[in-house]
Design a protein around this motif. Structure first.
Motif, short mmCIF file in Angstrom:
data_model
loop_
_atom_site.label_atom_id
_atom_site.label_comp_id
_atom_site.label_asym_id
_atom_site.label_seq_id
_atom_site.Cartn_x
_atom_site.Cartn_y
_atom_site.Cartn_z
N ARG A 88 -44.13 10.66 16.49
CA ARG A 88 -42.92 9.96 16.95
C ARG A 88 -43.09 8.47 17.21
NH1 ARG A 88 -43.49 14.55 20.01
NH2 ARG A 88 -44.13 13.22 21.73
N GLY A 89 -43.94 7.80 16.47
CA GLY A 89 -44.04 6.35 16.60
C GLY A 89 -44.89 5.87 17.76
N LEU A 90 -45.57 6.77 18.45
CA LEU A 90 -46.42 6.36 19.57
C LEU A 90 -47.68 5.65 19.07
CD1 LEU A 90 -46.16 9.65 21.66
CD2 LEU A 90 -44.97 7.48 22.10
N ILE A 91 -48.13 4.67 19.83
CA ILE A 91 -49.40 4.02 19.50
C ILE A 91 -50.55 4.86 20.05
CG2 ILE A 91 -50.83 1.98 19.90
CD1 ILE A 91 -48.25 0.32 19.92
N LYS A 92 -50.41 5.32 21.27
CA LYS A 92 -51.45 6.14 21.90
C LYS A 92 -50.89 7.52 22.21
CE LYS A 92 -54.29 2.68 24.27
NZ LYS A 92 -54.66 2.19 25.62
N ASN A 93 -51.59 8.55 21.76
CA ASN A 93 -51.12 9.90 21.98
C ASN A 93 -52.30 10.86 21.82
OD1 ASN A 93 -49.67 12.27 22.13
ND2 ASN A 93 -48.70 12.06 20.13
N ALA A 94 -53.01 11.08 22.94
CA ALA A 94 -54.22 11.91 22.90
C ALA A 94 -53.88 13.33 23.35
CB ALA A 94 -55.30 11.31 23.80
N SER A 95 -52.98 13.97 22.62
CA SER A 95 -52.50 15.29 23.03
C SER A 95 -52.80 16.34 21.97
CB SER A 95 -51.00 15.23 23.32
OG SER A 95 -50.29 14.89 22.15
N GLY A 96 -54.05 16.41 21.57
CA GLY A 96 -54.44 17.45 20.61
C GLY A 96 -54.51 16.92 19.19
N ASP B 66 -54.16 15.54 15.64
CA ASP B 66 -53.15 14.66 15.07
C ASP B 66 -52.74 15.18 13.69
OD1 ASP B 66 -51.55 12.58 14.18
OD2 ASP B 66 -52.72 11.07 15.23
#
Lengths: 459, 459
Positions: free
Chosen positions: B181-189, B191
């Motif tokens: 969804r366009g996030l720069i940072k997303n450390a949720s499992g 990719d």
């Protein structure tokens, strides 16, 4: 269970320099930099080579022994904390720099090399390993890859993912994979390297990496700005970004500053302001002055300090980087969230309202990498507040925060990973269809379920 | 089979503006820019919305109908060529630009938008979509993502992967995923976005993407250099790179140039040289002159043309970008391989020896993006040479080339993808353990095996 582990069989397969630790020697692997109180693992294995790691995993597969990969233990979500039945596999003895190719700007290292060691080795060749954060001295490359570590220069240089040209990993089946081998272009099917980056040790153990290096940057300037309101942070960002080449844009509040000053840092301004921004950028005196004057004239900035030398730059950076350490004795509850950067102002308003309503009496400390859309929030209870009640309240509010993040399409973990602590909130960021695909993919890499069991996935 | 497809059921679910084509109207979906002679598909479906694509895939799941996702049909490996039993799903009617956020430097588009349309829309906001290649007018963003398209500015800007901040895709189960969804940072499992990039339509159909945009670059200079030997190309690269900010470094031989000139381009030099380099870089007259003089003095470069204006720059670029088109009537056999850039000189020597021994009488035309370690080779038989014998010989030599690539740890497909044409050689780049993991991952996303069946995986 402890007595039953067939370690003799394993010992004969490990190379000189490796070690198997037991009992009190395992105490250090109990916890990390998070608040998770792990258990002392039944064993800790310190392999000395890639072949050792393969032997450990195959042994674990044969005997259905759960493994917890361990790097520098600087994680903030409990991703490397064990249960007493787990065997920790620490990469700390695999810390060789295997090759530096200054011409091609790559470095190949074992997984246990510390971030700062990589940075220093790059600098010795006039190059830069640009992924950087406060835990640089302890964090290891393998752990950085497992969590896709971000940090303070994502704005200019991106995340760990962007600097991994190749990696070797041992899957949960004990298969050694050599993924992408440092190629720039390789359109030969699914890029498993990128699946491993950020997988938090649940697919296998990263044992080696070929990292890209950047050209050394031009001289940098570090500027600390005082702002009259949190709502003006993104205006300052937009203005600075327009004419300066920013490498960092870090935000923190007066409350955060007070903790760092209480821990021994020098206050940068005579009088307090609601919030501050630390900006680092390519040296450009004229552009910097023009931007500052414009921001001052429009009331977005009320005061500023420009570092005149490296020592002063370090002093300003300490104000930002010292926040986490200065708070640690208060055992804060931590959120690490992100939205798209353009949403930061409206998201901050929503959060501020939520926290104001739900955390009366708690101290709420904001800081973070707002240029990346990433905010860190540390919640501190009043002295003497019952721990259980505090955590229960934070859990309740984090579920509400999860709902807000879901509205914004944001992430419940921007850069700390899910580990153990964020599992209950994963669903606000990843819909069940995605989590189910992730579970099946873990099963492909780790059919026996021995790799970091219980981490990342909601119980 | 044609009569049996239950299209009435599907028609009722498709939105206004979508279409189902049959018979001669499907002829255009038979082939792509590769040499693969596909078959006319039983149907071609042109969805007009994300919901249409979901409806098509769910319909295909119910009836076990194989789907072939189709973009601009500029692929060079047959990744979008159908069999007669396949249903093509063409994204060509989903070509809206949904949003441009100039401040945050992102653009959200439907998958059928052409590369050049994205580039132009970015330029209209003073920004740059930097992924670029000769097929920019026809290639579509969805296809670019499915193949992780590279092109001529990878040196400075990386691959398509590096510019995808988020994507929507419909899995082979008909599940709509909205990844990152366009996030720069997303450390949720895991990719999953990065698993989909480069998956060649075998996991699902990309329907929408949020792309990152770059700041417009400073003025560029384009320089064409004549070199006395292929072995000097990397010396020229190292020297230019030392003091110039290169955005492209393209190599081609005299043989390639002759074809482009025969197709109507103007010869850049009075007399021929064994090979040429086209370099593009941030305007810097002094650094450019110094580099050229040094290269000339050391005999690495024997002649040069500097473009004095945009028209001349386009003229020089045409010499490089026109190669593929100038050869197409000769139906060349194509290799598209990569090694680590530092290995290019020794790899070229090995290849040159191999081709010299195995292709006597065939014309071997070299060009490519050597700064990325990527070489394109086109093989042309003498006029009248039997096609079958030619292809059999090329196949035999490509297996030998595969062995060389295996020695170098290189890739049998640098940027064209595996598709149909490269499947027999995949094993030289990806060991069986990796291919098996890929197969299982495909099964997770596409349990019925309806997504682009027969592509990417060896039969």
């Amino acid at each position: 269970m402890r007595a039953e582990l067939p370690t003799a069989e394993l010992e004969s397969r490990l190379s000189f320099g490796s070690a198997i630790l037991r009992g009190a020697d395992c105490e250090v692997y109990r916890s990390d930099w998070s608040s998770v109180a792990g258990e002392i693992p039944v064993l800790s294995i310190l392999p000395a080579s890639v072949e050792d790691v393969v032997a450990v995993v195959r042994w674990a597969v044969r005997h259905a022994i759960p493994l917890v990969p361990s790097g520098g233990r600087t994680g903030l979500s409990g991703g490397a904390t064990p249960r007493s039945c787990d065997v920790v596999v620490s990469l700390e003895r695999m810390r060789r720099i295997l090759a530096v190719d200054a011409e091609q700007r790559t470095m190949t290292v074992e997984a246990g090399v510390a971030t700062q060691v990589v940075q220093d080795a790059a600098a010795a060749h006039g190059l830069l390993y640009p992924v950087d954060f406060a835990s640089r001295g302890s964090s290891q490359i393998g752990g950085n890859i497992a969590t896709n570590a971000g940090g303070i220069r994502v704005l200019k240089y991106g995340l760990t993912r962007d600097w991994v040209a190749g990696l070797k990993m041992v899957t949960g089946s004990g298969e050694l994979l050599e993924l992408n081998r440092g190629l720039i272009k390789n359109a030969s099917g699914y890029d498993l390297r990128h699946l491993v980056v950020g997988s938090e040790g649940t697919l296998g153990i990263v044992v080696e990496a070929t990292l890209k290096l950047a050209a050394a940057p031009p001289p940098q300037q570090v500027l600390l700005l005082a702002l009259p309101a949190m709502s003006m942070v993104m205006q300052a960002y937009a203005r600075l970004r327009r004419t300066l080449s920013l490498s960092a844009f870090e935000f923190f509040t007066q409350a955060a500053l007070e903790h760092v000053v209480a821990a021994g840092a020098r206050a940068p301004f005579a009088s307090p302001s609601p919030c501050y921004v630390l900006a680092e950028f390519d040296h450009d005196e004229a552009a910097m002055s023009a931007a500052f004057e414009e921001l001052a004239a429009s009331g977005v900035v009320t005061d500023a300090v420009l570092a005149k030398n490296n020592a002063e730059a370090s002093g300003l950076w300490r104000l930002r980087e010292g926040i986490t350490e200065s708070l640690s004795h208060r055992k804060p509850y931590k959120n690490d969230v992100s939205v798209r950067p353009g949403q930061i102002p409206s998201f901050m308003l929503r959060m501020d309202k939520l926290f104001g309503a739900e955390y009366p009496g708690f101290e709420v400390i904001w800081f973070g990498h707002v240029g990346d859309g990433n905010l860190h929030i540390s919640i501190i209870p009043p002295a003497g507040y019952p721990r259980e009640a505090f955590l229960a309240q934070c859990d309740r509010v984090t579920h509400m925060l999860g709902g807000v993040l879901q509205d914004f399409g944001g992430s419940i973990s921007a850069e700390h990973g899910i580990g153990l602590l964020k599992r209950p909130y994963l669903r606000y960021t990843r819909p069940s269809a995605e989590v189910e695909l992730m579970r099946q993919m873990k099963h492909v890499f780790d059919p026996k379920g021995i790799m970091n069991p219980g981490k990342l996935f909601p119980p």
